[in-house]
Design a protein around this motif. Structure first.
Motif, PDB file in Angstrom:
ATOM      1  N   VAL A  42      16.528 123.346 -49.297  1.00  0.00           N
ATOM      2  CA  VAL A  42      17.047 124.460 -50.086  1.00  0.00           C
ATOM      3  C   VAL A  42      17.540 123.877 -51.405  1.00  0.00           C
ATOM      4  CG1 VAL A  42      18.789 126.286 -50.247  1.00  0.00           C
ATOM      5  CG2 VAL A  42      17.750 125.740 -48.023  1.00  0.00           C
ATOM      6  N   ILE A  43      16.950 124.372 -52.506  1.00  0.00           N
ATOM      7  CA  ILE A  43      17.357 123.933 -53.831  1.00  0.00           C
ATOM      8  C   ILE A  43      17.584 125.157 -54.710  1.00  0.00           C
ATOM      9  CG2 ILE A  43      16.204 121.687 -53.763  1.00  0.00           C
ATOM     10  CD1 ILE A  43      13.924 122.897 -55.404  1.00  0.00           C
ATOM     11  N   ASP A  44      18.269 124.961 -55.807  1.00  0.00           N
ATOM     12  CA  ASP A  44      18.507 126.009 -56.779  1.00  0.00           C
ATOM     13  C   ASP A  44      17.176 126.487 -57.361  1.00  0.00           C
ATOM     14  OD1 ASP A  44      20.306 127.459 -58.746  1.00  0.00           O
ATOM     15  OD2 ASP A  44      19.155 126.182 -60.116  1.00  0.00           O
ATOM     16  N   ILE A  45      17.072 127.773 -57.648  1.00  0.00           N
ATOM     17  CA  ILE A  45      15.821 128.334 -58.163  1.00  0.00           C
ATOM     18  C   ILE A  45      15.410 127.702 -59.491  1.00  0.00           C
ATOM     19  CG2 ILE A  45      16.922 130.300 -59.318  1.00  0.00           C
ATOM     20  CD1 ILE A  45      13.533 130.335 -57.473  1.00  0.00           C
ATOM     21  N   GLU A  46      16.364 127.382 -60.343  1.00  0.00           N
ATOM     22  CA  GLU A  46      16.016 126.744 -61.615  1.00  0.00           C
ATOM     23  C   GLU A  46      15.423 125.361 -61.396  1.00  0.00           C
ATOM     24  OE1 GLU A  46      19.430 126.895 -64.148  1.00  0.00           O
ATOM     25  OE2 GLU A  46      19.354 129.080 -64.303  1.00  0.00           O
ATOM     26  N   GLU A  47      15.944 124.635 -60.418  1.00  0.00           N
ATOM     27  CA  GLU A  47      15.385 123.312 -60.098  1.00  0.00           C
ATOM     28  C   GLU A  47      13.979 123.457 -59.530  1.00  0.00           C
ATOM     29  OE1 GLU A  47      15.217 119.095 -59.635  1.00  0.00           O
ATOM     30  OE2 GLU A  47      16.230 120.476 -60.976  1.00  0.00           O
ATOM     31  N   TYR A  48      13.789 124.449 -58.679  1.00  0.00           N
ATOM     32  CA  TYR A  48      12.456 124.720 -58.125  1.00  0.00           C
ATOM     33  C   TYR A  48      11.466 125.008 -59.248  1.00  0.00           C
ATOM     34  CZ  TYR A  48       8.657 127.355 -56.029  1.00  0.00           C
ATOM     35  OH  TYR A  48       7.418 127.814 -55.680  1.00  0.00           O
ATOM     36  N   ARG A  50      11.690 124.168 -62.383  1.00  0.00           N
ATOM     37  CA  ARG A  50      11.496 122.947 -63.167  1.00  0.00           C
ATOM     38  C   ARG A  50      10.498 122.018 -62.488  1.00  0.00           C
ATOM     39  NH1 ARG A  50      12.780 117.816 -63.630  1.00  0.00           N
ATOM     40  NH2 ARG A  50      13.904 117.697 -61.668  1.00  0.00           N
ATOM     41  N   LEU A  51      10.636 121.865 -61.177  1.00  0.00           N
ATOM     42  CA  LEU A  51       9.724 121.000 -60.420  1.00  0.00           C
ATOM     43  C   LEU A  51       8.299 121.551 -60.413  1.00  0.00           C
ATOM     44  CD1 LEU A  51      12.048 120.073 -57.427  1.00  0.00           C
ATOM     45  CD2 LEU A  51      11.305 118.561 -59.289  1.00  0.00           C
ATOM     46  N   ASP A  53       6.937 123.477 -62.775  1.00  0.00           N
ATOM     47  CA  ASP A  53       6.404 123.248 -64.124  1.00  0.00           C
ATOM     48  C   ASP A  53       5.970 121.802 -64.294  1.00  0.00           C
ATOM     49  OD1 ASP A  53       6.899 125.905 -64.773  1.00  0.00           O
ATOM     50  OD2 ASP A  53       8.743 125.467 -65.888  1.00  0.00           O
ATOM     51  N   LEU A  54       6.787 120.883 -63.814  1.00  0.00           N
ATOM     52  CA  LEU A  54       6.469 119.465 -63.904  1.00  0.00           C
ATOM     53  C   LEU A  54       5.180 119.146 -63.151  1.00  0.00           C
ATOM     54  CD1 LEU A  54       7.439 116.647 -64.846  1.00  0.00           C
ATOM     55  CD2 LEU A  54       8.688 116.491 -62.683  1.00  0.00           C
ATOM     56  N   ALA A  55       5.043 119.687 -61.952  1.00  0.00           N
ATOM     57  CA  ALA A  55       3.835 119.459 -61.152  1.00  0.00           C
ATOM     58  C   ALA A  55       2.604 120.044 -61.833  1.00  0.00           C
ATOM     59  CB  ALA A  55       4.008 120.050 -59.755  1.00  0.00           C
ATOM     60  N   GLU A  56       2.739 121.235 -62.405  1.00  0.00           N
ATOM     61  CA  GLU A  56       1.602 121.856 -63.096  1.00  0.00           C
ATOM     62  C   GLU A  56       1.190 121.055 -64.318  1.00  0.00           C
ATOM     63  OE1 GLU A  56       2.697 125.917 -63.842  1.00  0.00           O
ATOM     64  OE2 GLU A  56       2.616 126.440 -61.708  1.00  0.00           O
ATOM     65  N   ARG A  57       2.174 120.558 -65.070  1.00  0.00           N
ATOM     66  CA  ARG A  57       1.845 119.737 -66.247  1.00  0.00           C
ATOM     67  C   ARG A  57       1.171 118.433 -65.830  1.00  0.00           C
ATOM     68  NH1 ARG A  57       7.001 121.387 -67.944  1.00  0.00           N
ATOM     69  NH2 ARG A  57       7.847 119.320 -67.526  1.00  0.00           N
ATOM     70  N   ALA A  58       1.642 117.836 -64.749  1.00  0.00           N
ATOM     71  CA  ALA A  58       1.037 116.595 -64.262  1.00  0.00           C
ATOM     72  C   ALA A  58      -0.394 116.840 -63.803  1.00  0.00           C
ATOM     73  CB  ALA A  58       1.878 116.009 -63.124  1.00  0.00           C
ATOM     74  N   GLU A  59      -0.613 117.949 -63.097  1.00  0.00           N
ATOM     75  CA  GLU A  59      -1.964 118.271 -62.639  1.00  0.00           C
ATOM     76  C   GLU A  59      -2.890 118.522 -63.824  1.00  0.00           C
ATOM     77  OE1 GLU A  59      -4.120 121.119 -59.388  1.00  0.00           O
ATOM     78  OE2 GLU A  59      -2.537 122.034 -60.587  1.00  0.00           O
TER      79      GLU A  59
END
Length: 93
Positions: A42-48, A50-51, A53-59
């Motif tokens: 369980v993480i904060d929605i903003e952190e989710y 952010r993660l 977006d980061l994964a999409e940019r990396a892909e």
């Protein structure tokens, strides 16, 4: 982000609102275990977001590198970037 708290599913079930509040207000994730095995977090929605977006940019960067490599090798037998992305997404599912 704070170090995660590790709790069993049964414990989380008994105070889910507190777990969500801790993630949101204190930026502290909770790793949920079932039978001793880590199952979810369980993480904060903003952190989710952010993660994600980061994964999409990396892909996207990875796909662009593959496309650049393929282009430098020639076009025979190649597919478009869109086709490559669709195939990769199909294999992930």
């Amino acid at each position: 982000m704070s170090e995660p708290v590790i709790e069993s599913m049964a414990d989380v079930r008994s105070h889910l609102a507190d777990v969500v509040d801790r993630a949101r207000r204190e930026d502290t994730p909770t790793i949920i275990t079932r039978r001793g095995k880590q199952e979810a977090v369980v993480i904060d929605i903003e952190e989710y977001q952010r993660l994600r977006d980061l994964a999409e940019r990396a892909e996207e960067a990875w796909l662009n590198r593959l496309a650049d490599e393929a282009e430098s090798e020639g076009v025979e037998g190649s597919i478009s970037l869109e086709e490559m992305a669709a195939q990769l997404r199909t294999h992930k599912a």
